[in-house]
Enzyme design. Sequence first.
Site, PDB file in Angstrom:
ATOM      1  N   ASP A  85     -20.856  33.134   7.669  1.00 19.93           N
ATOM      2  CA  ASP A  85     -20.975  32.983   9.113  1.00 19.93           C
ATOM      3  C   ASP A  85     -22.297  33.536   9.613  1.00 19.93           C
ATOM      4  OD1 ASP A  85     -19.929  35.479   8.251  1.00 19.93           O
ATOM      5  OD2 ASP A  85     -19.406  35.998  10.312  1.00 19.93           O
ATOM      6  N   ASP A  86     -22.769  33.003  10.734  1.00 20.93           N
ATOM      7  CA  ASP A  86     -23.943  33.510  11.449  1.00 20.93           C
ATOM      8  C   ASP A  86     -25.166  33.602  10.543  1.00 20.93           C
ATOM      9  OD1 ASP A  86     -22.049  33.733  13.412  1.00 20.93           O
ATOM     10  OD2 ASP A  86     -21.895  35.916  13.310  1.00 20.93           O
TER      11      ASP A  86
END
Length: 818
Positions: free
Chosen positions: A326-327
């Site tokens: 994620d991210d």
Amino acid sequence: MTPHASTTPHTSSSVTRRRALGLAAAVGGGIAVASSAAPALAAGDAAGAHAGQPAPAANSTDLPPVRPVPQQVTASGGAVNLAGKVSIIVGPETDDVALETLRELLEDAGASIRVITATSERTTAQGTRIHLGTEADNPTIAPNLTALGADGTKGIDAEGYVLAAGRSKGVLVVLAGADAAGTFYAVQTLRQLLSGGSRVPQVEVRDWPLMSIRGSIEGFYGIPWSHQARLDHFPFYGRHKLNTYIYTPKDDLLLRSKWRDLYEDEALADLRELVETATAHHVHFTYALSPGNDITYGSDEDFAATVTKFDQVRDLGVTSFYIALDDIPTDLNDEDAAQFDSLAAAQAHYLNRLQDEYVKANDLEPLQTVPTEYSGSGPSDYKTAFGSGIDGDVRVQWTGEGVFSPQVTAESAKTAQESYHSEHLYVWDNFPVNDGRRDRIFLNPLEGRDATLHEYFDGFTANPMIEPYASLPSLANYADYCWNPPHYDAEDSFAAALDELAGNDRQVRRALDVFVDLNVHWPYRDGSPKAPALAADVDAYVEAYEAGSQPGREALRTRLNQIVKLPRTLEAMDSQGFVADTKPWMVAASQWAQGLKDQDRMLTALEDGALKKASKAAASAKASFEAATAATVPDQREDGVYKEDQITPSVGDGIFEVFIARAWAELRDVLPDDPSLPFVGLPATASTTLEQYKDYAPALMVDGDESTMFWSARAPKVGDTITLELTTPADVRFVQLKMAKNDDTPADQIYAGDVELSADGEDWTRIGSLSGDAVFTKELAQPVHAGWARVSVTGKNPGGKWVQVREFAISDRLPAKG
């Protein structure tokens, strides 16, 4: 497990005993005691039998409340006493922690205990007999369940159990787990049935979880939890039947920017203790690595670095691994771009190697991951390529329709399953996480999750708040929901969690409700209430004041007295961790309430014509409000440096300010030049080239209320503007721009920009420049006739920060001094 001779007491190591007994007290614990308003679990009140069938009927005997609500409960009436002589009969492999927890429970009930290890169905025992273990490890379980008329554990899912209590040649209790975890959970249910006494109802409980993954993921940005806080969480998880903790704090550099580096010395020792403590309480410690910022997915070197890192923590006892994607950047580097046609294909290659060559090769739990596209149920090229490309056993996390999801419905769950092509989807639930609103704590129950999601998901992990102990009520909600979604009652579950943290002092418990009311609003759900009890009392006060009546004001006065005393009253809570976590919000609430009490005195003095008294009370109120808006919450940003007093705690969700604005208006009507009066700008309309974030509209920067704000949806670019148009042009003497969340701490704001005035909206005169402070103030030596004011961005923001503006005001007079 260590085998035990049939004639010797069953014991465990001192380390295990300390985990089982000592750490439970650190949370402020004991098992949850039901709120006096909470209904008892009636006999036969269950989520339904296995395979969705109704629970069998039972006698109408009320029982102590049990949470999570069991699947099947049958009570026969009456109770048996576990005080006096008690023999605990275990098997050679019975779970150590279940035994030690049971021993502690019985000692508190006044029992004199002997532990016997059985090697056959017959055992010589004195007094009350309690048989503990699984049918596989303890040969006395099955015949004694039969003696009580109870069925065995065959067909009960993993982590399930049968608890039977009654009489057969004396008092007889059987705690039969489907496995070691189920044995442990049977003891936790017995704890609740005893309710702090020595008598347990004659009852049969057949129970199992409807979701296999139940717990938390420490996946937020900001100050990571302390080592002690993590240790304290695991006994709480065990008592509440949570079984999962995923270790992935965003600011642990050895998980992200330095993911290839190994742990050393104290950090490694701390990890070992975390793993041991989690395991002792039947919590799966999942280690999550976040290599996506700079990994080459097709690189043998990076794969080897991953395996080496996993090997280091596997040596500590970790059997559950996770890759967090994620991210991270969505562009492939040159080496990966030459090998793969998409990010999803590259990630699937890497994950499949880990699943095949590491996880399966070492007989570990299935690999887990969160993909780069982790929200929204609809299909996309990435989701299709990722989901269809990875091994079907890999567990995939999803946050719901949004990063924050007010609702998670069966319809969106089914769609997400199809879009991700996964039979093992489970939810990374961004509740009650507050890293996006670090000025807030969220003390509202878990709501909006359909009762049938166990049919679609393996489970939920909550992303908790930066404040670990303040997160415990929500985690108790997840425990109750994930175990038995059809019988989850949000309000009842939340009240029980507050009961547990508060302890037995009724005054403390009432004060905790007052404090919760001030922190109940969840900004990601439309219509979420804002301090509803305080708001009702403020409305009643204002109505009574306008009518010239006194009685309608008393409820607010009583509540303000309670709020002022919160820091002292709540010091007596059982959970001292909760007290420490929330102290800045308690203190700020107390200061706001003291200011309102001062304003109440001010209004009374105005009614009486005692203008000096009114002015003196206004000055006291102003001092209280200034104290309430001080930055007292620590923070840690991208540089990883912990700093004290960075954030102003936000409490009451603007309801205090509703009263304050009304009271100042009354003072301004009578004493317009009183030095305590806040500055108010001329009427104006605000606009901006910056897109707004959610409902943080430009109008909020000219509403005269610093508790509201405009918030951009992106970082500013050179040339972006924020513009005010006065309703009526004026000779401007004063300009003020308040950005970020408080006056003292630069954060989301414009860091480089010119402040300008204009008479016609076309020709502009610069009156000053922004220099990185949260507040810009300009007193003009000579008035400038203007109908417009604006801020023009002249440089980029550091770290890509967005922009918040609490107030943008211009005036034809200088603010009062004093």
